[in-house]
Write a protein that holds these residues in place. Structure first.
Motif, mmCIF file in Angstrom:
data_model
loop_
_atom_site.group_PDB
_atom_site.id
_atom_site.type_symbol
_atom_site.label_atom_id
_atom_site.label_comp_id
_atom_site.label_asym_id
_atom_site.label_seq_id
_atom_site.Cartn_x
_atom_site.Cartn_y
_atom_site.Cartn_z
ATOM 1 N N HIS A 1 0.799 -1.219 0.000
ATOM 2 C CA HIS A 1 0.000 0.000 0.000
ATOM 3 C C HIS A 1 0.840 1.280 0.000
ATOM 4 C CE1 HIS A 1 0.449 -0.772 4.386
ATOM 5 N NE2 HIS A 1 0.498 0.539 4.457
ATOM 6 N N THR A 2 2.140 1.163 -0.308
ATOM 7 C CA THR A 2 3.018 2.325 -0.384
ATOM 8 C C THR A 2 3.446 2.503 -1.834
ATOM 9 O OG1 THR A 2 3.878 1.861 1.809
ATOM 10 C CG2 THR A 2 5.175 3.338 0.440
ATOM 11 N N GLY A 3 3.258 3.687 -2.363
ATOM 12 C CA GLY A 3 3.669 3.970 -3.738
ATOM 13 C C GLY A 3 5.166 4.192 -3.840
ATOM 14 N N PRO A 4 5.697 4.187 -5.067
ATOM 15 C CA PRO A 4 7.132 4.430 -5.261
ATOM 16 C C PRO A 4 7.497 5.863 -4.866
ATOM 17 C CG PRO A 4 5.998 4.331 -7.376
ATOM 18 C CD PRO A 4 4.992 3.997 -6.320
ATOM 19 N N GLY A 5 8.768 6.077 -4.584
ATOM 20 C CA GLY A 5 9.223 7.414 -4.201
ATOM 21 C C GLY A 5 9.159 7.576 -2.706
ATOM 22 N N GLY A 6 8.375 8.371 -2.192
ATOM 23 C CA GLY A 6 8.046 8.471 -0.787
ATOM 24 C C GLY A 6 9.161 8.721 0.209
ATOM 25 N N GLY A 7 10.406 8.766 -0.181
ATOM 26 C CA GLY A 7 11.487 9.084 0.740
ATOM 27 C C GLY A 7 11.572 8.189 1.953
ATOM 28 N N GLY A 8 11.589 6.887 1.762
ATOM 29 C CA GLY A 8 11.711 5.958 2.879
ATOM 30 C C GLY A 8 10.394 5.566 3.495
ATOM 31 N N GLY A 9 9.290 5.894 2.831
ATOM 32 C CA GLY A 9 7.973 5.607 3.371
ATOM 33 C C GLY A 9 7.738 4.139 3.653
ATOM 34 N N SER A 10 8.305 3.263 2.849
ATOM 35 C CA SER A 10 8.061 1.836 3.046
ATOM 36 C C SER A 10 8.739 1.315 4.309
ATOM 37 C CB SER A 10 8.506 1.038 1.828
ATOM 38 O OG SER A 10 9.880 1.258 1.566
ATOM 39 N N LEU A 11 9.751 2.007 4.793
ATOM 40 C CA LEU A 11 10.417 1.596 6.029
ATOM 41 C C LEU A 11 9.939 2.398 7.239
ATOM 42 C CD1 LEU A 11 14.105 1.022 4.859
ATOM 43 C CD2 LEU A 11 12.330 -0.672 5.295
ATOM 44 N N ARG A 12 9.227 3.475 7.003
ATOM 45 C CA ARG A 12 8.784 4.338 8.111
ATOM 46 C C ARG A 12 7.874 3.576 9.077
ATOM 47 N NH1 ARG A 12 7.123 8.524 5.400
ATOM 48 N NH2 ARG A 12 9.165 9.465 5.517
ATOM 49 N N GLU A 13 6.888 2.863 8.533
ATOM 50 C CA GLU A 13 5.932 2.152 9.382
ATOM 51 C C GLU A 13 6.625 1.101 10.256
ATOM 52 O OE1 GLU A 13 2.033 -0.260 8.281
ATOM 53 O OE2 GLU A 13 2.121 1.683 7.253
ATOM 54 N N PRO A 14 7.454 0.214 9.691
ATOM 55 C CA PRO A 14 8.158 -0.750 10.550
ATOM 56 C C PRO A 14 9.123 -0.069 11.528
ATOM 57 C CG PRO A 14 8.236 -1.462 8.263
ATOM 58 C CD PRO A 14 7.650 -0.082 8.279
ATOM 59 N N ALA A 15 9.719 1.052 11.123
ATOM 60 C CA ALA A 15 10.638 1.766 12.025
ATOM 61 C C ALA A 15 9.882 2.296 13.237
ATOM 62 C CB ALA A 15 11.331 2.900 11.283
ATOM 63 N N GLU A 16 8.692 2.835 12.994
ATOM 64 C CA GLU A 16 7.889 3.343 14.101
ATOM 65 C C GLU A 16 7.439 2.218 15.025
ATOM 66 O OE1 GLU A 16 4.883 5.583 12.055
ATOM 67 O OE2 GLU A 16 6.226 7.283 11.745
#
Length: 103
Positions: free
Chosen positions: A17-32
Motif C-alpha cells: 500500500h506504499t507507492g514508489p518514491g516516498g522518501g523511505g515511506g516503506s520503512l517508516r511504518e516498521p521503524a515506528e
C-alpha cells in the motif's frame, strides 16, 4: 544507504500500500513499530542514488577494508594505468585472468 538490506517480512505488507518514491515511506511504518535496525559506519560517504555514485561507494569501501584493500588498490592502480595508456577496453582483467565481455 549503501549495502545490503535484510527486511522484516512486515515490510512487504507495507509495500503493498506504499507507492514508489516516498522518501523511505516503506520503512517508516516498521521503524515506528521498532522493527528496523541499522548500523552506522564511519568514513567518507558517497551517494548511492545513481549508478556512478554507487560504484564510487563500493570502490571506497573495498579500498578501506584491511582484508581486501591492499590487493584491490594494487589492481585498481594497474587498471587506471592501463586505461590512461589506452588499453583495450573490450577485455576485463580480473586478477591474472582475462575475460571477454559479451557483446
Amino acid at each position: 544507504m549503501v549495502g545490503r538490506h535484510v527486511l522484516d517480512p512486515a515490510v512487504f505488507g507495507v509495500l503493498e500500500h506504499t507507492g514508489p518514491g516516498g522518501g523511505g515511506g516503506s520503512l517508516r511504518e516498521p521503524a515506528e513499530a521498532g522493527t528496523v535496525r541499522g548500523a552506522v559506519s564511519e568514513g567518507p560517504r558517497c551517494g548511492a542514488g545513481d549508478k556512478v555514485d554507487h560504484l564510487r561507494s563500493v570502490v571506497r569501501l573495498a579500498c578501506a577494508r584491511p582484508d581486501l584493500g591492499p590487493e584491490f588498490r594494487s589492481w585498481l592502480r594497474k587498471l587506471v594505468a592501463e586505461l590512461e595508456a589506452g588499453a583495450d577496453h573490450g577485455t576485463a582483467r580480473t586478477g591474472g585472468r582475462e575475460r571477454r565481455r559479451a557483446a
